[in-house]
Design a protein around this motif. Structure first.
Motif, short mmCIF file in Angstrom:
data_model
loop_
_atom_site.label_atom_id
_atom_site.label_comp_id
_atom_site.label_asym_id
_atom_site.label_seq_id
_atom_site.Cartn_x
_atom_site.Cartn_y
_atom_site.Cartn_z
N MET A 1 0.85 -1.16 0.00
CA MET A 1 0.00 0.00 0.00
C MET A 1 0.90 1.23 0.00
O MET A 1 1.93 1.28 0.65
N GLY A 2 0.47 2.22 -0.74
CA GLY A 2 1.17 3.50 -0.75
C GLY A 2 0.23 4.59 -0.27
O GLY A 2 -1.00 4.44 -0.32
N THR A 3 0.79 5.67 0.23
CA THR A 3 -0.03 6.78 0.72
C THR A 3 0.35 8.07 0.00
O THR A 3 1.52 8.34 -0.25
N LEU A 4 -0.66 8.83 -0.34
CA LEU A 4 -0.49 10.16 -0.93
C LEU A 4 -1.20 11.14 -0.02
O LEU A 4 -2.37 10.94 0.32
N VAL A 5 -0.52 12.21 0.37
CA VAL A 5 -1.11 13.19 1.27
C VAL A 5 -0.87 14.58 0.70
O VAL A 5 0.27 14.96 0.42
N ASP A 6 -1.95 15.34 0.53
CA ASP A 6 -1.81 16.73 0.12
C ASP A 6 -1.41 17.55 1.35
O ASP A 6 -2.08 17.51 2.37
N ARG A 7 -0.32 18.28 1.25
CA ARG A 7 0.22 18.95 2.43
C ARG A 7 -0.62 20.12 2.92
O ARG A 7 -0.57 20.46 4.09
N THR A 8 -1.40 20.74 2.05
CA THR A 8 -2.20 21.89 2.51
C THR A 8 -3.58 21.48 3.01
O THR A 8 -4.05 22.02 4.00
N THR A 9 -4.22 20.54 2.33
CA THR A 9 -5.57 20.15 2.74
C THR A 9 -5.60 18.91 3.62
O THR A 9 -6.62 18.59 4.20
N ARG A 10 -4.48 18.17 3.67
CA ARG A 10 -4.37 16.90 4.40
C ARG A 10 -5.24 15.80 3.78
O ARG A 10 -5.52 14.79 4.40
N TYR A 11 -5.65 16.00 2.54
CA TYR A 11 -6.41 15.00 1.80
C TYR A 11 -5.53 13.77 1.62
O TYR A 11 -4.38 13.88 1.19
N VAL A 12 -6.05 12.60 1.96
CA VAL A 12 -5.27 11.35 1.90
C VAL A 12 -5.87 10.43 0.83
O VAL A 12 -7.08 10.24 0.77
N LYS A 13 -5.02 9.87 0.04
CA LYS A 13 -5.42 8.89 -0.96
C LYS A 13 -4.48 7.69 -0.81
O LYS A 13 -3.27 7.84 -0.65
#
Length: 85
Positions: A1-13
């Motif tokens: 599993m990999g994680t993607l995190v938007d640094r400004t909104t903290r949106y996680v995918k």
């Protein structure tokens, strides 16, 4: 599993990697994941020094998203991702 995190909104995918985490598997999962994201969330990608991003150039050609790499042994350069749980 990999994680993607938007640094400004903290949106996680999350990246689903059922067949392994080779460079090809990660590239394909990233292309699929970024294809469905709004353009505002898909401007760049910062990754660590792992070999699973060996095909980053192909990912960039497929999506027009720039890939940046952290310096070795510098996890704080990806702090949002490292501290997401």
């Amino acid at each position: 599993m990999g994680t993607l995190v938007d640094r400004t909104t903290r949106y996680v995918k999350l990246l689903h990697l059922p067949n392994g985490r080779t460079a090809e598997h990660v590239r394909d999962a990233l292309v699929l994941t970024f294809t469905g994201l709004p353009a505002d969330l898909a401007r760049s990608l910062t990754w660590d020094q792992g070999s699973e991003m060996g095909r980053h150039d192909e990912f960039t050609r497929a999506t027009s998203i720039a890939v940046y790499f952290c310096e070795p042994a510098s996890p704080w350069q990806r702090g949002s991702n490292e501290n997401t749980y």
